[in-house]
Write a protein that holds these residues in place. Structure first.
Motif, PDB file in Angstrom:
ATOM      1  N   TRP A  26      -6.760  -5.404  -3.388  1.00 49.38           N
ATOM      2  CA  TRP A  26      -8.066  -5.235  -2.752  1.00 49.38           C
ATOM      3  C   TRP A  26      -9.176  -5.339  -3.785  1.00 49.38           C
ATOM      4  O   TRP A  26     -10.189  -6.025  -3.578  1.00 49.38           O
ATOM      5  N   LEU A  71      -4.181  -1.514  -3.282  1.00 45.51           N
ATOM      6  CA  LEU A  71      -5.502  -1.178  -3.806  1.00 45.51           C
ATOM      7  C   LEU A  71      -5.886  -2.122  -4.948  1.00 45.51           C
ATOM      8  O   LEU A  71      -7.040  -2.546  -5.060  1.00 45.51           O
ATOM      9  N   GLN A  85     -15.275  -0.441   0.462  1.00 47.55           N
ATOM     10  CA  GLN A  85     -14.526   0.744   0.090  1.00 47.55           C
ATOM     11  C   GLN A  85     -14.053   1.534   1.317  1.00 47.55           C
ATOM     12  O   GLN A  85     -13.012   2.192   1.284  1.00 47.55           O
ATOM     13  N   ALA A 119     -10.763   0.273   2.166  1.00 49.82           N
ATOM     14  CA  ALA A 119      -9.775   0.634   1.139  1.00 49.82           C
ATOM     15  C   ALA A 119      -9.277   2.062   1.342  1.00 49.82           C
ATOM     16  O   ALA A 119      -8.097   2.351   1.128  1.00 49.82           O
TER      17      ALA A 119
END
Length: 217
Positions: free
Chosen positions: A61, A58, A15, A18
């Protein structure tokens, strides 16, 4: 459960990268599994110009991380005292939501009755069935992606086809229609079989730009 802690740690580590794509609200919470919510938009990071490309990155991802977590569990499973099966599920919700920050709990919350449909879907999809059957949507070894709009289906099929070429999925990919949930109808899902591998995948995270480059070649 030790496996939950390992998977949560993997998700938290990923994360960090991200957030570098575009600041967004990420919430991981404790259940009998590892669950998370992600909200992205210009109102969350109003000092930055939002572009749909950030949302695409995103989403791509998230698919990669979900597969990485499945592979992590696949590697851990032989060492676990209770060898449970796992199933992965993503809810795609492209409609804008009103969210507010609750100062008392220091967290974001979906606000207003206009957004009730989102909350109903989120709470009930993990128990949904494929229309006309007694087959549950969620199955071990498969990633289910639930959506209601045709544009989301087209977008995610592009991602899955791309990631299949990178060794994340097998050829077993299907589109199914879901039985109506209480108060919600018209949901569909892509179900893609995850390719488990004992080889360590590259730490590289593929982006939307990588997908576009591949389409050009």
């Amino acid at each position: 459960m030790e496996a939950n802690m390992e998977l949560a740690a993997l998700l938290d580590r990923k994360q960090v990268e991200a957030q570098e794509m575009f600041p967004h609200y990420f919430e991981r919470y404790k259940t009998d599994g590892v669950e998370h919510n992600m909200y992205i938009g210009s109102s969350i990071a109003n000092d930055r110009n939002f572009n749909e490309l950030y949302l695409s990155n995103l989403r791509l991802w998230q698919l990669q991380v979900m597969c990485d977590m499945e592979n992590k569990y696949y590697a851990l499973k032989p060492k676990l005292p209770v060898k449970l099966d796992v199933a992965s599920l993503i809810l795609v919700y492209s409609t804008s939501l009103a969210i507010r920050f609750r100062m008392d709990e220091k967290r974001f919350d979906v606000d207003g009755t206009y957004n009730a449909r989102y909350e109903i879907i989120k709470k009930r999809i993990d128990k949904s069935y494929i229309k006309g059957t007694n087959e549950r949507l969620t199955q071990k070894g498969k990633l289910a992606i639930v959506y209601s709009q045709r544009k989301d289906e087209k977008e995610y099929m592009r991602y899955i086809k791309f990631l299949k070429s990178k060794g994340y999925f097998t050829n077993n990919i299907e589109i199914v229609e879901l039985e109506g949930l209480q108060g919600v109808t018209g949901l569909k899902a892509i179900r893609a079989e995850i390719l488990y591998t004992k080889d360590t995948k590259s730490e590289r995270t593929y982006t939307y730009e990588d997908l576009m480059e591949e389409l050009k070649s």
